[in-house]
Write a protein that holds these residues in place. Structure first.
Motif, mmCIF file in Angstrom:
data_model
loop_
_atom_site.group_PDB
_atom_site.id
_atom_site.type_symbol
_atom_site.label_atom_id
_atom_site.label_comp_id
_atom_site.label_asym_id
_atom_site.label_seq_id
_atom_site.Cartn_x
_atom_site.Cartn_y
_atom_site.Cartn_z
ATOM 1 N N UNK A 1 0.859 -1.184 0.000
ATOM 2 C CA UNK A 1 0.000 0.000 0.000
ATOM 3 C C UNK A 1 0.894 1.232 0.000
ATOM 4 N N UNK A 2 1.318 1.630 -1.196
ATOM 5 C CA UNK A 2 2.255 2.738 -1.289
ATOM 6 C C UNK A 2 3.637 2.334 -0.822
ATOM 7 N N UNK A 3 3.999 1.080 -1.078
ATOM 8 C CA UNK A 3 5.330 0.578 -0.704
ATOM 9 C C UNK A 3 6.253 0.853 -1.887
ATOM 10 N N UNK A 4 7.216 1.749 -1.665
ATOM 11 C CA UNK A 4 7.960 2.314 -2.792
ATOM 12 C C UNK A 4 9.294 1.618 -3.073
ATOM 13 N N UNK A 5 9.331 0.322 -2.910
ATOM 14 C CA UNK A 5 10.531 -0.430 -3.280
ATOM 15 C C UNK A 5 10.149 -1.467 -4.327
ATOM 16 N N UNK A 6 11.004 -1.607 -5.324
ATOM 17 C CA UNK A 6 10.801 -2.665 -6.307
ATOM 18 C C UNK A 6 11.240 -3.973 -5.651
ATOM 19 N N UNK A 7 10.449 -5.023 -5.823
ATOM 20 C CA UNK A 7 10.758 -6.299 -5.169
ATOM 21 C C UNK A 7 11.337 -7.283 -6.180
ATOM 22 N N UNK A 8 12.387 -7.948 -5.774
ATOM 23 C CA UNK A 8 13.089 -8.875 -6.673
ATOM 24 C C UNK A 8 12.276 -10.160 -6.857
ATOM 25 N N UNK A 9 12.541 -10.864 -7.962
ATOM 26 C CA UNK A 9 11.772 -12.081 -8.275
ATOM 27 C C UNK A 9 11.730 -13.096 -7.136
ATOM 28 N N UNK A 10 12.826 -13.219 -6.393
ATOM 29 C CA UNK A 10 12.843 -14.216 -5.313
ATOM 30 C C UNK A 10 11.796 -13.915 -4.236
ATOM 31 N N UNK A 11 11.697 -12.620 -3.887
ATOM 32 C CA UNK A 11 10.704 -12.200 -2.889
ATOM 33 C C UNK A 11 9.294 -12.439 -3.441
ATOM 34 N N UNK A 12 9.109 -12.041 -4.688
ATOM 35 C CA UNK A 12 7.793 -12.177 -5.316
ATOM 36 C C UNK A 12 7.366 -13.648 -5.341
ATOM 37 N N UNK A 13 8.337 -14.526 -5.652
ATOM 38 C CA UNK A 13 8.037 -15.962 -5.712
ATOM 39 C C UNK A 13 7.611 -16.503 -4.345
ATOM 40 N N UNK A 14 8.285 -16.011 -3.311
ATOM 41 C CA UNK A 14 7.997 -16.485 -1.951
ATOM 42 C C UNK A 14 6.534 -16.248 -1.574
ATOM 43 N N UNK A 15 5.949 -15.164 -2.129
ATOM 44 C CA UNK A 15 4.563 -14.815 -1.780
ATOM 45 C C UNK A 15 3.623 -14.957 -2.972
ATOM 46 N N UNK A 16 4.000 -15.815 -3.879
ATOM 47 C CA UNK A 16 3.210 -15.980 -5.097
ATOM 48 C C UNK A 16 1.734 -16.264 -4.782
ATOM 49 N N UNK A 17 0.857 -15.474 -5.394
ATOM 50 C CA UNK A 17 -0.574 -15.667 -5.163
ATOM 51 C C UNK A 17 -1.062 -15.081 -3.852
ATOM 52 N N UNK A 18 -0.120 -14.512 -3.060
ATOM 53 C CA UNK A 18 -0.499 -13.952 -1.745
ATOM 54 C C UNK A 18 -0.021 -12.502 -1.613
ATOM 55 N N UNK A 19 0.325 -11.897 -2.761
ATOM 56 C CA UNK A 19 0.917 -10.558 -2.734
ATOM 57 C C UNK A 19 0.124 -9.652 -3.672
ATOM 58 N N UNK A 20 -0.534 -8.642 -3.087
ATOM 59 C CA UNK A 20 -1.343 -7.714 -3.885
ATOM 60 C C UNK A 20 -0.722 -6.322 -3.842
ATOM 61 N N UNK A 21 -0.996 -5.551 -4.899
ATOM 62 C CA UNK A 21 -0.544 -4.160 -4.961
ATOM 63 C C UNK A 21 -1.678 -3.300 -5.487
ATOM 64 N N UNK A 22 -1.663 -2.030 -5.075
ATOM 65 C CA UNK A 22 -2.584 -1.069 -5.692
ATOM 66 C C UNK A 22 -1.759 -0.055 -6.452
ATOM 67 N N UNK A 23 -2.199 0.212 -7.691
ATOM 68 C CA UNK A 23 -1.443 1.123 -8.556
ATOM 69 C C UNK A 23 -2.386 2.213 -9.073
#
Ligand code: GRF
Length: 203
Positions: A79-101
């Motif tokens: 929610x307004x988290x201003x860091x780009x997340x690397x693929x490894x982090x994204x994979x760890x939370x696959x299907x459980x990570x939402x963003x608003x743009x």
């Protein structure tokens, strides 16, 4: 339970809290994020993992993930988290990570969306909740809200119109996810029960 990641003001975080969603914790990568105080005042656990205290992105993201996992969330909401997340982090939370743009993706990924929408002369703008994938501001779209762009809009007036809708659609998307109602079909998301995945606001 969900964990919310913020970097600043935290108005979307507040909308999620106000919607009565089960927020386990709010984590910020900046100690001075105003949203932290708002969360603490509501009795919600807060934590700070400052990215600038780590030598590498990987180290930061490992510390962040460890902190997140202490709360055992089903869902992590950016929610307004201003860091780009690397693929490894994204994979760890696959299907459980939402963003608003703050744009109607795939239009205007990245920063400065309202300025770019005005410069492009689009007549419709809006916001998107999507699953996070390794590519910035892409990923399966859960819900969008559309607002008109008026001839006399400034960046601020347009941003205000959009953020109002962010506060409508983000709680809706998070609730669907926590209720296990989001079905991923290829690149598309369907909501069990058929709730509308589009809000059109004339205001
Ligand atoms: C919002 O416009 C959100 O869409 C974007 O960053 C902004 C954060 O605002 N990702 P806030 O901190 O939720 O008030």
């Amino acid at each position: 339970m969900l964990v919310i990641l913020i970097s600043g003001r935290g108005s979307n975080m507040q909308a999620l809290i106000d919607a009565g969603l089960p927020v386990a914790a709010v984590i910020s990568n900046r100690a001075d994020a105003p949203g932290l105080e708002i969360a603490a005042a509501r009795g919600i656990a807060t934590a700070v993992i400052e990215h600038r205290c780590f030598v590498s992105r990987a180290d930061f993201e490992r510390a962040l993930a460890d902190r997140i996992d202490e709360f055992r969330p089903r869902l992590v909401a950016l929610a307004g988290f201003m860091r780009v997340l690397a693929p490894q982090f994204v994979r760890r939370y696959q299907g459980r990570l939402l963003n608003i743009h703050p744009s109607l993706l795939p239009a205007f990924p990245g920063l400065g969306t309202h300025e770019r929408a005005l410069a492009a002369g689009v007549k419709v703008h809006g916001c998107t909740v999507h699953f996070v994938t390794a590519e910035l501001d892409s990923g399966p779209i859960v819900i969008q809200a559309a607002v008109p762009v008026r001839a006399d809009d400034s960046r601020a007036s347009l941003a205000a119109r959009v953020v109002k809708q962010e506060h409508v659609i983000y709680p809706r998307a998070v609730r669907w996810s926590l209720e296990d109602r989001l079905l991923l079909e290829g690149e598309r998301v369907r909501v069990k029960g058929g709730d509308a995945q589009l809000v059109v606001s004339a205001a």
